[in-house]
Design a protein around this motif. Structure first.
Motif, PDB file in Angstrom:
ATOM      1  N   GLY A   1       2.119   2.572  -0.071  1.00 32.25           N
ATOM      2  CA  GLY A   1       2.879   1.378   0.261  1.00 32.25           C
ATOM      3  C   GLY A   1       3.033   0.475  -0.939  1.00 32.25           C
ATOM      4  O   GLY A   1       2.166   0.432  -1.819  1.00 32.25           O
ATOM      5  N   SER A   2       4.124  -0.256  -0.982  1.00 31.16           N
ATOM      6  CA  SER A   2       4.359  -1.157  -2.111  1.00 31.16           C
ATOM      7  C   SER A   2       3.330  -2.280  -2.126  1.00 31.16           C
ATOM      8  O   SER A   2       2.743  -2.629  -1.096  1.00 31.16           O
ATOM      9  CB  SER A   2       5.769  -1.757  -2.028  1.00 31.16           C
ATOM     10  OG  SER A   2       5.856  -2.684  -0.952  1.00 31.16           O
TER      11      SER A   2
ATOM     12  N   PHE B   1       4.470  -5.067   0.218  1.00 31.01           N
ATOM     13  CA  PHE B   1       4.261  -4.812   1.645  1.00 31.01           C
ATOM     14  C   PHE B   1       2.793  -4.959   2.007  1.00 31.01           C
ATOM     15  O   PHE B   1       2.443  -5.607   3.008  1.00 31.01           O
ATOM     16  CB  PHE B   1       4.751  -3.418   2.032  1.00 31.01           C
ATOM     17  CG  PHE B   1       4.376  -3.034   3.437  1.00 31.01           C
ATOM     18  CD1 PHE B   1       5.079  -3.556   4.513  1.00 31.01           C
ATOM     19  CD2 PHE B   1       3.308  -2.179   3.683  1.00 31.01           C
ATOM     20  CE1 PHE B   1       4.726  -3.232   5.824  1.00 31.01           C
ATOM     21  CE2 PHE B   1       2.948  -1.852   4.982  1.00 31.01           C
ATOM     22  CZ  PHE B   1       3.659  -2.373   6.054  1.00 31.01           C
ATOM     23  N   ARG B   2       1.923  -4.379   1.205  1.00 31.60           N
ATOM     24  CA  ARG B   2       0.501  -4.433   1.532  1.00 31.60           C
ATOM     25  C   ARG B   2      -0.040  -5.855   1.463  1.00 31.60           C
ATOM     26  O   ARG B   2      -0.861  -6.267   2.289  1.00 31.60           O
ATOM     27  CB  ARG B   2      -0.274  -3.497   0.598  1.00 31.60           C
ATOM     28  CG  ARG B   2      -0.076  -2.022   0.951  1.00 31.60           C
ATOM     29  CD  ARG B   2      -0.918  -1.088   0.090  1.00 31.60           C
ATOM     30  NE  ARG B   2      -0.348  -0.919  -1.245  1.00 31.60           N
ATOM     31  CZ  ARG B   2      -0.909  -1.350  -2.359  1.00 31.60           C
ATOM     32  NH1 ARG B   2      -2.065  -2.017  -2.319  1.00 31.60           N
ATOM     33  NH2 ARG B   2      -0.338  -1.154  -3.528  1.00 31.60           N
TER      34      ARG B   2
ATOM     35  N   ALA C   1       0.061   1.835   3.930  1.00 30.13           N
ATOM     36  CA  ALA C   1       1.303   1.878   4.707  1.00 30.13           C
ATOM     37  C   ALA C   1       1.467   3.253   5.334  1.00 30.13           C
ATOM     38  O   ALA C   1       1.035   4.273   4.787  1.00 30.13           O
ATOM     39  CB  ALA C   1       2.492   1.564   3.804  1.00 30.13           C
TER      40      ALA C   1
ATOM     41  N   ILE D   1       7.546   2.651  10.451  1.00 29.21           N
ATOM     42  CA  ILE D   1       6.650   1.948   9.543  1.00 29.21           C
ATOM     43  C   ILE D   1       5.510   1.294  10.320  1.00 29.21           C
ATOM     44  O   ILE D   1       5.701   0.799  11.445  1.00 29.21           O
ATOM     45  CB  ILE D   1       7.399   0.905   8.679  1.00 29.21           C
ATOM     46  CG1 ILE D   1       6.438   0.304   7.645  1.00 29.21           C
ATOM     47  CG2 ILE D   1       8.079  -0.160   9.534  1.00 29.21           C
ATOM     48  CD1 ILE D   1       7.129  -0.440   6.520  1.00 29.21           C
TER      49      ILE D   1
ATOM     50  N   PHE E   1       0.870   0.391   9.529  1.00 30.84           N
ATOM     51  CA  PHE E   1      -0.190   0.449   8.529  1.00 30.84           C
ATOM     52  C   PHE E   1      -1.545   0.617   9.196  1.00 30.84           C
ATOM     53  O   PHE E   1      -1.718   0.322  10.385  1.00 30.84           O
ATOM     54  CB  PHE E   1      -0.191  -0.792   7.619  1.00 30.84           C
ATOM     55  CG  PHE E   1      -0.469  -2.109   8.300  1.00 30.84           C
ATOM     56  CD1 PHE E   1      -1.770  -2.595   8.440  1.00 30.84           C
ATOM     57  CD2 PHE E   1       0.578  -2.900   8.769  1.00 30.84           C
ATOM     58  CE1 PHE E   1      -2.027  -3.823   9.048  1.00 30.84           C
ATOM     59  CE2 PHE E   1       0.346  -4.130   9.376  1.00 30.84           C
ATOM     60  CZ  PHE E   1      -0.974  -4.599   9.515  1.00 30.84           C
TER      61      PHE E   1
ATOM     62  N   VAL F   1       6.871   5.377   2.662  1.00 34.86           N
ATOM     63  CA  VAL F   1       7.969   4.798   3.446  1.00 34.86           C
ATOM     64  C   VAL F   1       9.100   4.368   2.521  1.00 34.86           C
ATOM     65  O   VAL F   1       8.877   3.751   1.472  1.00 34.86           O
ATOM     66  CB  VAL F   1       7.459   3.589   4.260  1.00 34.86           C
ATOM     67  CG1 VAL F   1       8.591   2.970   5.066  1.00 34.86           C
ATOM     68  CG2 VAL F   1       6.313   4.004   5.165  1.00 34.86           C
TER      69      VAL F   1
ATOM     70  N   GLN G   1      11.662   2.446   0.577  1.00 36.71           N
ATOM     71  CA  GLN G   1      11.460   1.079   0.102  1.00 36.71           C
ATOM     72  C   GLN G   1      12.251   0.024   0.893  1.00 36.71           C
ATOM     73  O   GLN G   1      11.699  -1.036   1.238  1.00 36.71           O
ATOM     74  CB  GLN G   1      11.796   0.979  -1.392  1.00 36.71           C
ATOM     75  CG  GLN G   1      11.553  -0.392  -2.019  1.00 36.71           C
ATOM     76  CD  GLN G   1      10.101  -0.842  -1.927  1.00 36.71           C
ATOM     77  OE1 GLN G   1       9.180  -0.022  -1.974  1.00 36.71           O
ATOM     78  NE2 GLN G   1       9.878  -2.135  -1.773  1.00 36.71           N
TER      79      GLN G   1
ATOM     80  N   GLN H   1      10.368  -0.921   3.930  1.00 40.36           N
ATOM     81  CA  GLN H   1       9.225  -1.784   3.639  1.00 40.36           C
ATOM     82  C   GLN H   1       9.684  -3.230   3.440  1.00 40.36           C
ATOM     83  O   GLN H   1       9.023  -4.170   3.899  1.00 40.36           O
ATOM     84  CB  GLN H   1       8.498  -1.301   2.389  1.00 40.36           C
ATOM     85  CG  GLN H   1       7.813   0.047   2.550  1.00 40.36           C
ATOM     86  CD  GLN H   1       6.908   0.380   1.384  1.00 40.36           C
ATOM     87  OE1 GLN H   1       5.938  -0.328   1.129  1.00 40.36           O
ATOM     88  NE2 GLN H   1       7.233   1.452   0.670  1.00 40.36           N
ATOM     89  N   GLU H   2      10.823  -3.417   2.789  1.00 37.95           N
ATOM     90  CA  GLU H   2      11.348  -4.775   2.582  1.00 37.95           C
ATOM     91  C   GLU H   2      11.733  -5.416   3.910  1.00 37.95           C
ATOM     92  O   GLU H   2      11.503  -6.613   4.131  1.00 37.95           O
ATOM     93  CB  GLU H   2      12.536  -4.726   1.624  1.00 37.95           C
ATOM     94  CG  GLU H   2      12.148  -4.311   0.208  1.00 37.95           C
ATOM     95  CD  GLU H   2      13.320  -4.271  -0.755  1.00 37.95           C
ATOM     96  OE1 GLU H   2      14.312  -4.994  -0.509  1.00 37.95           O
ATOM     97  OE2 GLU H   2      13.247  -3.528  -1.747  1.00 37.95           O
TER      98      GLU H   2
ATOM     99  N   ALA I   1      10.348  -4.716   6.763  1.00 33.62           N
ATOM    100  CA  ALA I   1       9.084  -4.994   7.451  1.00 33.62           C
ATOM    101  C   ALA I   1       8.440  -6.278   6.929  1.00 33.62           C
ATOM    102  O   ALA I   1       7.805  -7.016   7.696  1.00 33.62           O
ATOM    103  CB  ALA I   1       8.136  -3.811   7.291  1.00 33.62           C
TER     104      ALA I   1
END
Length: 405
Positions: free
Chosen positions: A77-78, A81-82, A105, A255, A257, A279, A281, A284-285, A287
């Motif tokens: 995960g980025s 995001f984390r 993630a 998505i 975690f 996931v 990208q 993730q943005e 989310a």
């Protein structure tokens, strides 16, 4: 010479233990109902019928147009995001988790649930799972060659497990115990004292606690589900799954975690690093925006109000038709005992009841034995249609109960 492949079966025996056969059956019944011209009201699968918030969709649409969005993402995960997921855990539950070592993630929580046993167990190990329970709980053990020990969730105990009933030998052998509150299919809720007892037992026997909190944002009547990580020190012996599918209507985005014990996080990260690249990208943005919307107000209700209204309308409509079912305090499901009128009728059980109901009325529900032996005598009904359709479904069920049975 012609090769005869008739002796070889191109299908793993493990697939027969994944628990999805009844869902395939229900899909086949649905096909029959549609072919016969019935208007199907599908209350079977728990797939949200509403879209994500506009801000989430706008973020996703803008992100997919960016040229830099199409490289491989990181499997853990980025960082953004984390960090946002960690911040949400702090605001929502008062729980501090390290976004670097204590969070990963996932492509939906089912991704992690399906792979966790592979990451932390060896073939022949034992794990404790609920019965009834979400099918992937036991299915993941079959994939990993892990032996399940089924912990009964009984109506007489308000569907909370009796932790004292677990034999010492089972505690001694178990690698992890998996529970989910509020649950699927049983929407029971656990309080902090239950979690404290569970963590104490897990520490005693050195068993990892795995808590599936996919329905954290679907509490009703003022109830807000809690995290097991709120128990002091739980992060040393527990992990928890969170999902965007139900909480933010992002089921198709895939998505979620897992957060908690760093050793289990590292194991799942390592496995997933050999399976996928994480996931997409832009998802993730999107989310991140979902979490920001949730964090923008201390009184954020999200999807809870919608499902609470649906619950009230549907339960009351069923009662008007003569079928009184319990009102859940959380989740998007009704876990209902079979109506009294099928007793001593030609319908032998939940599976036959669900099949006849669908083929005669077009209302699709899931028989309880799809979730384990303790589900016999129950059905699961998903609140995934609007209020008008739910009332119509209740009326059809009422007619079926009166006329067919």
């Amino acid at each position: 010479m012609t090769y005869n492949s008739s002796k070889r079966k191109w299908r793993s025996e493990k697939l027969s233990h994944l628990g999805s056969s009844i869902f395939s059956e229900v899909a086949a019944w649905k096909g029959e109902a549609l072919k016969s011209g019935l208007d199907v009201i599908d209350l079977g699968i728990g797939s949200p019928d509403q879209p994500p918030a506009l801000e989430i969709r706008q973020t996703l649409s803008e992100a997919v147009l960016q040229e830099g969005s199409y490289s491989y993402p990181t499997s853990k995960g980025s960082v953004a995001f984390r960090e946002k997921a960690s911040a949400w855990m702090k605001q929502r539950f008062g729980v501090s988790v390290d976004s670097e070592d204590e969070l990963v993630a996932l492509m939906g929580s089912q991704d992690g649930l399906a792979h966790l046993a592979l990451a932390i167990c060896n073939p022949g190990d034992l794990a404790i799972v609920p019965d009834p329970g979400y099918p992937i709980y036991s299915g993941s053990l079959a994939i990993a060659g892990v032996v399940p020990w089924h912990l009964p969730l009984l109506e007489k105990n308000s569907f909370l497990p009796d932790l004292d009933s677990i034999p010492e030998q089972v505690w001694r052998e178990a690698v992890f115990i998996l529970l989910n509150f509020p649950g699927n299919p049983v929407s029971a809720e656990a309080d902090i004292s239950f979690f404290e007892k569970l963590i104490k037992l897990a520490r005693k026997w050195d068993v990892l606690v795995v808590h599936d909190l996919a329905y954290s944002e679907m509490g009703f009547d003022g109830y807000r589900p809690i995290s097991i990580l709120q128990v002091p020190g739980a992060i040393d012996i527990a992990v928890e799954f969170h999902s965007f599918s139900k909480s933010f209507n992002m089921a198709g985005c895939r998505i979620g975690f897992m957060t908690g014990n760093s050793e289990a996080i590292a194991a799942l990260r390592e496995l997933k690093g050999n399976i996928d690249y994480g996931v997409f990208q832009p998802i993730q943005e999107a989310a991140i925006i979902a979490l920001e919307l949730a964090m923008a107000s201390d009184n954020y209700q999200g999807v809870a109000d919608l499902y609470e209204r649906r619950r009230d309308v549907f339960v009351e409509a069923l009662a008007d038709e003569g079928w009184v079912v319990p009102k859940p305090k959380a989740t998007m499901f009704i876990w209902a005992p079979l109506p009294y009128s099928i007793i001593d009728s030609r319908v032998a059980g939940a599976r036959e009841f669900a099949k006849e109901l669908l083929l005669k009325t077009g209302v699709a529900i899931i028989p309880g034995d799809a979730f384990g032996t303790q589900g016999a005598g129950f059905v699961r009904i998903a609140l995934v249609e609007d209020e008008q359709r739910l009332v119509e479904a209740a009326k059809r069920i009422g007619r079926y109960l009166r006329e067919e049975l």
